[in-house]
Design a protein around this motif. Structure first.
Motif, mmCIF file in Angstrom:
data_model
loop_
_atom_site.group_PDB
_atom_site.id
_atom_site.type_symbol
_atom_site.label_atom_id
_atom_site.label_comp_id
_atom_site.label_asym_id
_atom_site.label_seq_id
_atom_site.Cartn_x
_atom_site.Cartn_y
_atom_site.Cartn_z
ATOM 1 N N TYR A 40 42.543 28.925 26.285
ATOM 2 C CA TYR A 40 41.940 28.839 27.620
ATOM 3 C C TYR A 40 40.727 27.910 27.625
ATOM 4 O O TYR A 40 40.464 27.220 28.617
ATOM 5 C CB TYR A 40 41.565 30.236 28.121
ATOM 6 N N MET A 60 40.123 32.611 32.932
ATOM 7 C CA MET A 60 41.484 33.123 33.094
ATOM 8 C C MET A 60 41.840 34.175 32.034
ATOM 9 O O MET A 60 42.899 34.784 32.104
ATOM 10 C CB MET A 60 42.497 31.978 33.023
ATOM 11 N N ASP A 78 48.576 39.103 29.991
ATOM 12 C CA ASP A 78 48.254 38.333 28.786
ATOM 13 C C ASP A 78 49.111 38.716 27.581
ATOM 14 O O ASP A 78 49.103 37.996 26.572
ATOM 15 C CB ASP A 78 46.780 38.538 28.417
ATOM 16 N N GLU A 81 40.712 38.808 41.713
ATOM 17 C CA GLU A 81 40.632 37.945 40.533
ATOM 18 C C GLU A 81 41.732 38.285 39.532
ATOM 19 O O GLU A 81 42.293 37.390 38.894
ATOM 20 C CB GLU A 81 39.256 38.078 39.891
ATOM 21 N N ARG A 122 44.660 35.663 38.154
ATOM 22 C CA ARG A 122 44.998 35.441 36.743
ATOM 23 C C ARG A 122 46.492 35.669 36.499
ATOM 24 O O ARG A 122 47.145 34.912 35.773
ATOM 25 C CB ARG A 122 44.162 36.367 35.848
#
Length: 681
Positions: A419, A427, A440, A309, A313
């Motif tokens: 988001y 995400m 991020d 995961e 992302r």
């Protein structure tokens, strides 16, 4: 005096004359430096002894004298250092040039620095306009761009030298392959702990890149071993020489992939006679911008299969399409994030329509900066209407009220809302409170730039970005906001390390559509045999090897892991007796490199190069593909070239990177089954 090539009596005589002049100049410089040091010491002592007894005016004059002595002394010490370096190797080339209309040719000797004796310029700096003919022209019609305009004529002679410790090791008369000859000699040498300057072997296509002083942004796509980093650093040295009144070393910043690589290249600019330039790791840039407000996790190993995961992302945020989503969200901010209402104080009122109009008038500024500007405007408006001299609000009180009209109060909340607007809240995952994942950090900063503003660099006037393929489009967008200055961007999209990065060279060219773009396809680092071997790993028909021959890569089949470890130890023992300077034992991942190091360091003197390392050393280095990128070794050993380690297209890329770190010798070992990308015939 020794020479392995043609002995030119006139050149030996000329070298002796230059050495004599340098000796005299060095003696004068050392004497001057000594006088400055004594003057400085005496003045300091006088100030100390007479403190409280001399009047303020004399004290001020003495302090100025002290400062002047300090600066003059530093300059004298720098002159001494340059002259000492010139004594070791005063020049590397000579060209004889006859201008059109002249009957006589003049000789020009070219070195790292210029050297003047009286009014006579005896050595020309390699960056001087006339020196460019050495790199660009063969004997015959030639010319160069002087400050006063184009100078044409004929190059009548061209010689190249290798002078070390004041002795001429060789001298070569000009021919069509003069630079090939010298290049072969230099490439055959063993590696060193620091990247060296290449001024004596700069090729014509490289020289054109180095001397490009007009491109605002220059993108260099170069294959492994093409010298792109060295070329970029030499370009910086050239710009510092040509634009000395506009650009200094303190105005140049280089973004390095890691601290080890930064250490490895740190010697090039000083070796070329300039002050060191500021090196900045990408993570350092993030820390500077985030400050104490938000933290971030370091980037996870992209080869770790246990975080599916996380990788999803990261991939989502690596494309140019993701940057376009951010741009669309930012474009709508004025309509969504600020909902003005009337602001009243006593008998004064600023209507919401007027506030909204002022908000839109400041559209080039971040949202919160707009509010400060509107607060000033409101105070000015009320002051202009204040005929009765009533009390009017302070700017801070107005700003507080305007801030309450924001529908979102801070950048982190804004980033969450982004988001939500995409209907992809999953995400965004915060590992802990106010802590971002690495992927991020720069999207968050991009939104922060629009909402609150960032700390733009006022000092940096030229930015060098190395390993361009490792940065995503949104990371480039933030870089452009922080450094709105000329840039040299370089790398190789054939050496991408992160499988989660889905952007391409074409995406980068879209981001910098006005940039000048050059490709370097010739590899100088490795032997012809190693590059021929590497070409089968990465199907790149444009990859071209310099015809420098050596041993064929060795592929060793091992019975089991125990046998493999014995074979590794045998090769390391052989290296220690070989006289070679460096060997890279390159594992696929950082974890595997650490395991190898722990086992082998019990018997061998090893250096582990990990993400925490900060320096590069000769000898035996154990490292990963990630940390080896950008470095080079006399020998490379890849201990796990089996089908389980290197089986996917991405693995093929990693194996290519590992193999092309080798200058002279390459060995691959495997147990069970060899990687399908390695051909043994």
């Amino acid at each position: 005096m020794k020479s392995h090539d043609t002995v030119f009596p006139d050149e030996l005589e000329h070298l002796a004359m230059i050495q004599s002049r340098l000796d005299a100049a060095l003696q004068d410089a050392e004497a001057s430096a000594g006088r400055m040091e004594r003057q400085y010491t005496n003045t300091r002592q006088y100030m100390s002894d007479a403190r409280g007894e001399i009047d303020p005016n004399e004290m001020f004059q003495t302090e100025l004298l002290l400062k002047q002595a300090d600066q003059t002394g530093a300059f004298a010490a720098e002159v001494c250092l340059r002259l000492a370096k010139l004594k070791d190797s005063p020049y590397f080339a000579r060209i004889d040039f006859r201008e059109t209309g002249s009957q006589e040719s003049f000789s020009y000797y070219i070195g790292r620095f210029s050297f003047r004796h009286g009014y006579e310029l005896l050595i020309f700096d390699w960056r001087a306009p006339i020196s460019g003919m050495f790199y660009d022209c063969e004997p015959g019609p030639a010319g160069y761009e002087a400050p006063a305009g184009r100078i044409d004529g004929e190059l009548t002679k061209k010689r190249q030298f290798c002078i070390k410790d004041g002795f001429m090791e060789y001298a070569i008369e000009s021919s069509s392959n003069i630079q090939d000859d010298v290049l072969q000699r230099e490439l055959s040498r063993t590696s060193s702990e620091k990247m060296k300057s290449i001024i004596s072997t700069i090729q014509k296509e490289q020289n054109q890149i180095i001397r490009n002083e007009h491109a605002h942004t220059l993108i260099i796509q170069g294959v492994a071993g093409s010298g792109k980093t060295s070329i970029a650093l030499h370009r910086i040295a050239f710009l510092l020489y040509r634009l000395k009144h506009q650009l200094s070393a303190r105005n140049v910043t280089i973004l390095s992939p890691n601290k080890v690589f930064g250490d490895y290249i740190s010697n090039v600019i000083p070796e070329l006679g300039e002050e060191p330039i500021f090196e900045l790791a990408f993570s350092d840039l993030a820390e500077i911008q985030l400050g104490q407000t938000v933290g971030f996790e370091p980037e996870r190993d992209p080869l770790d299969p246990d975080h599916d995961e996380y990788h999803q992302r990261t991939r989502f945020k690596s494309t140019i399409g993701f940057k376009q989503l951010l741009d669309a969200y930012i474009k709508k901010l004025p309509d969504t994030v600020f909902q003005p209402s009337d602001y009243s104080f006593g008998g004064f009122t600023a209507k919401k329509e007027w506030i909204q109009k002022r908000f839109r008038a400041y559209e080039k500024h971040p949202v919160k900066q707009r509010l400060k500007m509107i607060a000033d405007d409101i105070c000015d408006l009320f002051a202009s209407e204040n005929i009765m001299k009533d009390e009017i609000p302070r700017t801070g009180a107005v700003l507080k009220n305007l801030t309450s009209m924001l529908t979102i109060k801070n950048s982190l909340a804004l980033y969450r809302d982004f988001y939500k607007s995409l209907k992809k809240p999953s995400m965004l995952v915060l590992p802990s409170k106010r802590t971002l994942e690495w992927a991020d950090v720069f999207p968050y900063l991009y939104l922060t730039a629009a909402f609150e503003g960032l700390k733009e660099s006022k000092i940096t006037r030229h930015l060098v970005i190395d390993e361009m393929q490792d940065y995503t489009p949104v990371q480039y967008a933030v870089i452009n906001l922080l450094f709105p200055c000329p840039k040299t961007i370089l790398g190789d999209f054939g050496q991408s390390l992160n499988p989660d990065h889905l952007h391409t060279l074409e995406d980068l060219r879209l981001l910098y559509h006005d940039a000048e773009f050059v490709m370097l396809n010739k590899s100088y680092r490795s032997t012809y045999e190693i590059i021929s071997f590497a070409k089968q790993l990465q199907d790149n028909p444009s990859l071209e090897a310099v015809k420098r021959h050596g041993e064929k890569p060795v592929i060793t089949a091992c019975c089991d892991n125990r046998d493999k470890m014995n074979q590794i130890k045998k090769l390391l023992s052989s290296f220690e007796k070989s006289g070679a300077m460096s060997l890279g034992l390159i594992a696929k991942t950082n974890t595997e490199a650490k395991t190898l190091y722990d086992i082998l360091s019990k018997e061998f003197d090893l250096h582990l190069i990990s993400p925490e390392s900060s320096t590069f050393h000769n000898g035996i280095s154990v490292t990963s593909v990630q940390m080896a990128k950008g470095l080079e070794f006399d020998e490379v050993l890849i201990p796990d070239a089996d089908s389980s380690s290197y089986r996917t297209d991405y693995d093929r890329n990693l194996l290519y990177i590992a193999c092309t770190r080798a200058m002279h010798r390459l060995t691959l070992m495997y147990v069970d089954e060899l990687s399908p990308f390695v051909k043994t015939d």
